[in-house]
Structures are given as C-alpha cells and as structure tokens.
Design a protein around this motif. Sequence first.
Motif, PDB file in Angstrom:
ATOM      1  N   PHE A   1       0.846  -1.202   0.000  1.00  0.00           N
ATOM      2  CA  PHE A   1       0.000   0.000   0.000  1.00  0.00           C
ATOM      3  C   PHE A   1       0.877   1.246   0.000  1.00  0.00           C
ATOM      4  N   SER A   2       1.921   1.253   0.803  1.00  0.00           N
ATOM      5  CA  SER A   2       2.813   2.416   0.903  1.00  0.00           C
ATOM      6  C   SER A   2       3.467   2.721  -0.440  1.00  0.00           C
ATOM      7  N   VAL A   3       3.975   1.682  -1.086  1.00  0.00           N
ATOM      8  CA  VAL A   3       4.630   1.863  -2.383  1.00  0.00           C
ATOM      9  C   VAL A   3       3.611   2.260  -3.446  1.00  0.00           C
ATOM     10  N   GLY A   4       2.441   1.626  -3.452  1.00  0.00           N
ATOM     11  CA  GLY A   4       1.427   1.896  -4.466  1.00  0.00           C
ATOM     12  C   GLY A   4       0.935   3.329  -4.436  1.00  0.00           C
ATOM     13  N   ILE A   5       0.601   3.835  -3.260  1.00  0.00           N
ATOM     14  CA  ILE A   5       0.072   5.208  -3.191  1.00  0.00           C
ATOM     15  C   ILE A   5       1.182   6.224  -3.442  1.00  0.00           C
ATOM     16  N   THR A   6       2.405   5.907  -3.046  1.00  0.00           N
ATOM     17  CA  THR A   6       3.528   6.819  -3.316  1.00  0.00           C
ATOM     18  C   THR A   6       3.780   6.924  -4.816  1.00  0.00           C
ATOM     19  N   ALA A   7       3.736   5.796  -5.508  1.00  0.00           N
ATOM     20  CA  ALA A   7       3.931   5.803  -6.962  1.00  0.00           C
ATOM     21  C   ALA A   7       2.818   6.582  -7.656  1.00  0.00           C
ATOM     22  N   ALA A   8       1.573   6.293  -7.282  1.00  0.00           N
ATOM     23  CA  ALA A   8       0.430   6.931  -7.945  1.00  0.00           C
ATOM     24  C   ALA A   8       0.419   8.437  -7.697  1.00  0.00           C
ATOM     25  N   SER A   9       0.693   8.847  -6.461  1.00  0.00           N
ATOM     26  CA  SER A   9       0.637  10.282  -6.148  1.00  0.00           C
ATOM     27  C   SER A   9       1.762  11.060  -6.813  1.00  0.00           C
TER      28      SER A   9
END
Length: 425
Positions: A134-142
């Motif tokens: 979740f941490s990596v996914g939202i950081t990438a998307a944002s």
Amino acid sequence: MSILFMFLVLFVLLIIGVPVAVSLGIASILFILFEGMPSIVVLHTMVNGVNSFTLIAIPFFILAGHLMNTGGITNRIFAFARSLVGWLPGGLGHVNVGASVIFAGMSGAAVADAGGLGNVEIKAMKDAGYDTDFSVGITAASSTIGPIIPPSLPLVIYGVIADTSIGQLFAAGLIPGLLMAFSLMVMVSWFAKIRNYPKDDKFRLSVLWISFKRAVLPLMTPVIIVGGISTGIFTPTEAAVAAVAYSIFLGLCVYKTLSFNNILRVSQETIETTASILMIVATSTIFAWILTANQFATFFAEHLLSFTDNKVLILLIITLLVLIIGCFMETIAAITILVPVLLPVAIEIGIDPVHFGIILILNLMLGLLTPPVGMVLYVLAKVSDTPFERCVIATAPFLVPLVTVLLLLTFIPAFSMWLPTLIYR
C-alpha cells in the motif's frame, strides 16, 4: 516501407535495452542513410531541436527540485501535510497524496517526487504499520500529480513542440492535478475501511499552525512560479530561475541547511539529468522530423478519419495508442514523437491544443507506473528495497482512479480549459 523499417529498428533496440536516445538516433540515421539523404541533416535537426529559449526552464526546474530535497524542505512539507489531513482514516495515505500536491508546485517531475518525498513517506508509513504494498502503491500513484500541476517539465516540452502557450498549459493542469489527488484520496479511504488502517493523529489546530509556520516559506514557491507566470511578471523560463534563486535563499539564508558543497553536488546532478533529457529531445526531434517530412502525420490523420469521424471513438483510439506507447517509451521522447502525429488529428476533430496537452501528459504519466519502462517504479523499488515486480502489483489498483480522471478530462474539456479561459482568453 522505410518508415516501417525505422519503427521496427526503434522497437527492437528498445526491447533489447538500448537507451532511448541512442535507439532514436540509430533508427533515424539508418533511415537517412537508406534514403540517401545528406548526413549533415542529422546535426542540423538535433541542434534546432534543442535551440529553444523555453527549454532553458528545464535545468532550472530540475535544480529547484534538487535544492528543495537537499535543503530538507520535503520534511517540512510532509509535516504540514500530516497535520492537515493525517487525522483522516488511513491518515498517512492522505498525507502522501497531500505532500505530493504541494511538492508538485516546486519540482514538476514525477521521478523527483518519488525519489525525494518517497523516501520520507514510505519510511513513515512502514513505521506506522502500513503494508509495504500500500505504501509503495500510493507513493507511486501520487507522484504522477507532479507533472500535471504547474510547474511541469513535460508540459514545457509539449508547449515547445506544439507551439502552445506554456502559461495556458500550466493553468490547465491545476484542476486536473487536484482531481487526481481527490480520486487517490477516495481510494485511500476505501483501503483504510477494508483494511482498518488507523488515523495518524487527532486534528489539532495548534499543531497545524506550527507546521504551517515551518512550511510557509516553501509553500510560497508555487505561488511565486504560477502567480508570476499568470500575471505576466515572469516567462516560464524566468519563473524557473526565480524558483532556483528562492530555493537557494531558503537553504542558505533562512534554514541554513544548504552548503556550497551541497549546491555544487546538486548542480552536477542537474547537469547530468539535463544532458540526458536534451539528448532525448535532440534525437527524437530527428525522428519526428522524418515523420513530418514524409507526411506521416497526414497519412495517419487521413486513415484514422476515414475509419471513423466519431469524436468520442477517435479520442478513445488516441488514448489507447498513447497508453500503449507510454508503457514502452520514455515520456519526453514520446511527447516529441507523438505530438506532430496526433495533434493535427486532435485539432481536426475540434480539440484545443491546450486540452490535448493535458490529456497526452496524463496518459504518459500512467506509463511511468507500468512495465517495462515504468521509471517511477524503478525509483521506488530502490527507495523501498522492494522487488520491481512487487511494485508493479502494488501500484496496479491505483491505476483505476487515475484512468477514471483521464477519461473525465478527455470527455469534459471544462475541467482543464476553464482556468486558462478565465485567465488568458
């Protein structure tokens, strides 16, 4: 046949891992030799491709982002975003998005966001008990918000190639960037509900005020850049220079977190990054010139319009084409090649060049989150010490809100055109 051969050479070289700039150069030179054209054309076209005053903005925006990272500005931004939205369910996920929105007004590059803020954000989320995925996914998307909200390096490149107002493009990107942030925050709320993620802390006005005071001067950076351009005080290039001067002033005189050695180091990094970008621009200019000289854009437009004159269907075809190309090609190279081919089609069906620019850039930002190129994923794999394949899987759910925003922007021009119309037209 020669054009098809050139494309074939390009894709083969990209597949086997040859750098984008080299691949474009080799494919173009082989075409020129095959056609018996004078080789001096290559040199002239490359020089003309980078001989633009507006392109001077690129190294300065890159340098401003590096200076903000090195000077500890990202920590102040993260702390302010944390006090502002951390009290929501899934608090640090919202903080992640909010910090990216703020940092977007300073760097204009997704990779800078992922590399600068990503390190702070992922560590904080892991320490608070959030899943690594979740941490990596939202950081990438944002991080993809960065090149949409002004200032934006890809929009500068697009504006130069499309001969479109950079100021209008910057104004057009503001509302779409905020829409992206809102959609990602909705996604974070959904994850927080099903996974029972905690709130970061209770909302405290006193904490918000303290963090705001610590961050108020960095928060003035986008005001200086966007306000200066929209009021006519700065050109985009002059605004980039002002951003660098302001960053140095904050780091050296106010916070005293920068040293001359730091400035020298980030200047060297900026030179390396700028050189690679301009090399891509130069070689892709040759490629685009060959396509234009051989009327490939006209050929493509005629065949697409003969297939259908339905505006909605044409936009969907263009969107799908750009999404696919974005998966395999670096953003700046894709802009340089695609704009001469696709922009005439967009204008033919009544799409404003400013509106089309926002659609194109957001399309290509999604390519930063998809293999095999996916530069943001490679950066975050290194920052988070997570396998690349796992980063791809972690980011996939967050493509849903971003694609939704892309479709909204594509078919409702007011989202991107209202602000430039209000300010400039």
